[in-house]
Write an enzyme that holds these catalytic residues in place. Sequence first.
Site, mmCIF file in Angstrom:
data_model
loop_
_atom_site.group_PDB
_atom_site.id
_atom_site.type_symbol
_atom_site.label_atom_id
_atom_site.label_comp_id
_atom_site.label_asym_id
_atom_site.label_seq_id
_atom_site.Cartn_x
_atom_site.Cartn_y
_atom_site.Cartn_z
ATOM 1 N N ARG A 99 0.768 -12.894 -1.241
ATOM 2 C CA ARG A 99 -0.041 -11.667 -1.204
ATOM 3 C C ARG A 99 -1.531 -11.964 -1.366
ATOM 4 N NH1 ARG A 99 1.758 -7.718 -5.576
ATOM 5 N NH2 ARG A 99 2.166 -9.667 -6.658
ATOM 6 N N HIS B 219 -2.053 14.666 -6.467
ATOM 7 C CA HIS B 219 -2.768 13.578 -5.795
ATOM 8 C C HIS B 219 -4.270 13.741 -5.939
ATOM 9 C CE1 HIS B 219 1.245 13.914 -3.988
ATOM 10 N NE2 HIS B 219 1.205 12.617 -4.160
ATOM 11 N N GLU C 185 13.670 10.367 5.065
ATOM 12 C CA GLU C 185 13.641 9.114 5.812
ATOM 13 C C GLU C 185 14.986 8.726 6.394
ATOM 14 O OE1 GLU C 185 11.711 6.190 3.289
ATOM 15 O OE2 GLU C 185 10.204 7.678 2.766
ATOM 16 N N LYS D 155 4.243 7.364 8.103
ATOM 17 C CA LYS D 155 5.182 6.246 8.244
ATOM 18 C C LYS D 155 5.285 5.792 9.688
ATOM 19 C CE LYS D 155 7.405 6.367 4.054
ATOM 20 N NZ LYS D 155 8.385 5.803 3.184
ATOM 21 N N LEU E 16 -3.844 -11.626 0.734
ATOM 22 C CA LEU E 16 -4.698 -10.569 1.286
ATOM 23 C C LEU E 16 -4.794 -9.393 0.319
ATOM 24 C CD1 LEU E 16 -6.439 -9.532 3.586
ATOM 25 C CD2 LEU E 16 -4.396 -8.553 4.631
ATOM 26 N N CYS F 263 8.845 14.750 -2.371
ATOM 27 C CA CYS F 263 7.378 14.875 -2.430
ATOM 28 C C CYS F 263 6.767 15.305 -1.113
ATOM 29 C CB CYS F 263 6.725 13.577 -2.818
ATOM 30 S SG CYS F 263 7.695 12.497 -3.784
ATOM 31 N N ARG G 128 -1.299 -2.221 -0.654
ATOM 32 C CA ARG G 128 -0.111 -1.897 -1.433
ATOM 33 C C ARG G 128 1.145 -2.520 -0.837
ATOM 34 N NH1 ARG G 128 2.164 1.221 -5.426
ATOM 35 N NH2 ARG G 128 4.268 1.651 -4.725
ATOM 36 N N CYS G 129 1.851 -3.268 -1.676
ATOM 37 C CA CYS G 129 3.079 -3.921 -1.235
ATOM 38 C C CYS G 129 4.239 -3.466 -2.101
ATOM 39 C CB CYS G 129 2.945 -5.436 -1.370
ATOM 40 S SG CYS G 129 1.597 -6.106 -0.396
#
Length: 748
Positions: free
Chosen positions: A18, A688, A599, A113, A20, A637, A509-510
Amino acid sequence: MTKVLTHTLGLPRMGPHRELKKALDNFWAGKIDQSELLKVGFEIRQLMWKSQAEAGCAFVNIGDFSFYDHVLDLSVTVGAIPERFRHLSGLTQYFAIARGEPQTNAAPSPMVKWFDTNYHYIVPELSESTEFQLNPEKLLAEIREARSLGYKPKVQLVGPVTYLYLARWYPLGNQSPLTLKLLPALLKVYKELLQKISQEGVEWVQIDENILIFDQLSNEWLDALSTTYKELAGLGPKKLLATYFENVAENLNILLDLPVEGLHLDWGRNRPLIDRVLEKLGSRVLSLGTLEGRNVWRDDLTALAKELEPIYKSLGDRLWIAPNSSMLHLPWSLEGETPPAVIDGKLAFMKEKLADLGKLSTLIPNPQPESPEIQELRAYLEKVKTERLAKVNAHKSEAYREPFAERFAAQQKHLGLPLFPTTTIGSFPQTAELRRQRKLFEDGKISQADYDEYLRQVIRDNIKIQEEVGIDVLVHGEPERNDMVSFFSDMLDGYWQSKNGWVQSYGSRCVRPPLIYGVIGYRGSLGKEWIFYAQSQTSRPMKGMLTGPVTMLKWSFPPAGEELANVAYDIAIELNKEVKALEEGGIKIIQIDEPAYREVLPLKQAQWPAALDWASRAFRLSCYGVKPETQIHSHMCYSDFASIVEGIKAMDADVVSIETSRAKGVLFQGIARDGYDKGLGPGVWDIHSPLIPQPENMKSVLNSAAQYLDPKLLWVNPDCGLKTRKWEEVIPSMKNLVSVAQEMRRNY
Ligand code: GLN
Ligand code: ZN
């Protein structure tokens, strides 16, 4: 030895450890400067290229590396910059589009997504004011870099029609065929780009027109594809038109008519179409996606070689092979990992997939007998599948509860809650001190007992705050969790968590999805002790909290060769044991979160009803057998309900909390019209945002909901967990929320 040409559709871009991510976070925090960030980028690209070259790939890809997102890269390349960022330039502009710009209060572009993956792309914002303009420097520089290192680059680009399809049209901000108005202007810039790429001596460009996998594309989009490739015919490098993630059954004729020099198709998913493809292939190259680019299992190379041999015989060197999709969604390598013995040697991350691709390329022209490891893997997967199926079949029908009316009456009596009950979604601020204690514990600097005592202290504080503010249904605040999937998967048999298996979710973000490798097994607790402790500290109802079966599946790597439905049922059956244990221990309300519920919708719309059917059954299995007076909540959410209302009704939860920040009236009207008739907690507070929600705004959401839905069924809550917020925001917001609920009670 003769071998088939190999290439890839893209590699993961975070680097082996990671690098990056770390560089980006440091750059944004002002700890490193731009030149250092660029240097890290160059080092990662070199590793990406070296991996491909060492594995014998004919090309290295250009265009898969990105400092944030490859769709955003294309937006910048073609000059599609939203107006509010046009005064900026370079990387400042690039990151401002992705993350917003506080100085001018410019909100970032939306993030959505990418097909059915957990990767998010930055949505191109198009409008009447969009003026495309070519900005090819990044791409051209990377081509030159690769060439100067002696590599042969292949450029990969999102195709112009797919790009427009993924965009949104403003001011409405919706996905709209109006974006097609911009196609001629976009093509003009695209042509210039292709010419520039070809001037660099690049022979092939891979163009991803992945909308060709959709089953309900309208004629305007199909026509746009035909027009586009007619216009681009013969221009620039040879074009390899790529599709992935699904078959192209519905659009095969259109696809085969496109005047391009090569096609890439997912082999496993398009097998039945191959005769028609070969018939119309002409002199084109056919690249077949043979290895699974998104799962982490070794592929059966001998079987693949056998299947592909006749195609190789007829096409010769016009057959290419690659993973079936970009490997962006895979971790870098298995090096240093210690998977359980039963699956050791049976897994493959990016590096291992590349090595297997090299092996497959020689196996096709030179068949070999099957390796014992593959036989073993196949037998292993088959055994797990059979065991799971037997277990699931014994329980599958246990997915019903008493009718809602009966439950509702029993719950009213059992809980004695006021009208418009108040609650929160589960987590409370994960403070710096909490993170510090967790780190101390993980580093072995404080004992389990000390850490547990600290967590109990946090829970007591959380309870006190909620009681003082006057919340009706309390939560313990989830201080013991940092990830809502791995917290549970670590306590279940059949899951394995890698140490370094990071996959990009968005930007820096991973996530580290656990792997489901066996039959799921409950080991006696999924953390219920924390809930019991919390309940022992208050006389108000304390919600039991767990992550639901659909989310536990969708945010993990699945087992190979199994129906997702059965895996979800399997997880649900084990979660159900914790749900029952919570109930037995006196917990009256249990919330089973399903933020990933939506999803499950497959890429082909025709398959949506079946998917919602199994997803809702899995949810119902997870709360099967609880008493009618025990109240089951779920949380999602998002408010994008239109396509899944049937699926939500079928969950049969007593209360569902959702996001409602946009389009309130329309949303509630729609929910009511579609016959949703159980408890609903419209999120009256957008967590948020750092802003304190004002009573007037919260009231208007509730009034709007009460206009369409039975007020007796409405709850008052924020729209998601509060772990990313600060207490200074949370306390006044909760106070406002409680005062609004009190006022609503007086009015209804
Ligand atoms: N209960 C979880 C929380 O509050 C739900 C998280 C989510 O919806 N993603 O954090
Ligand atoms: Zn949420």
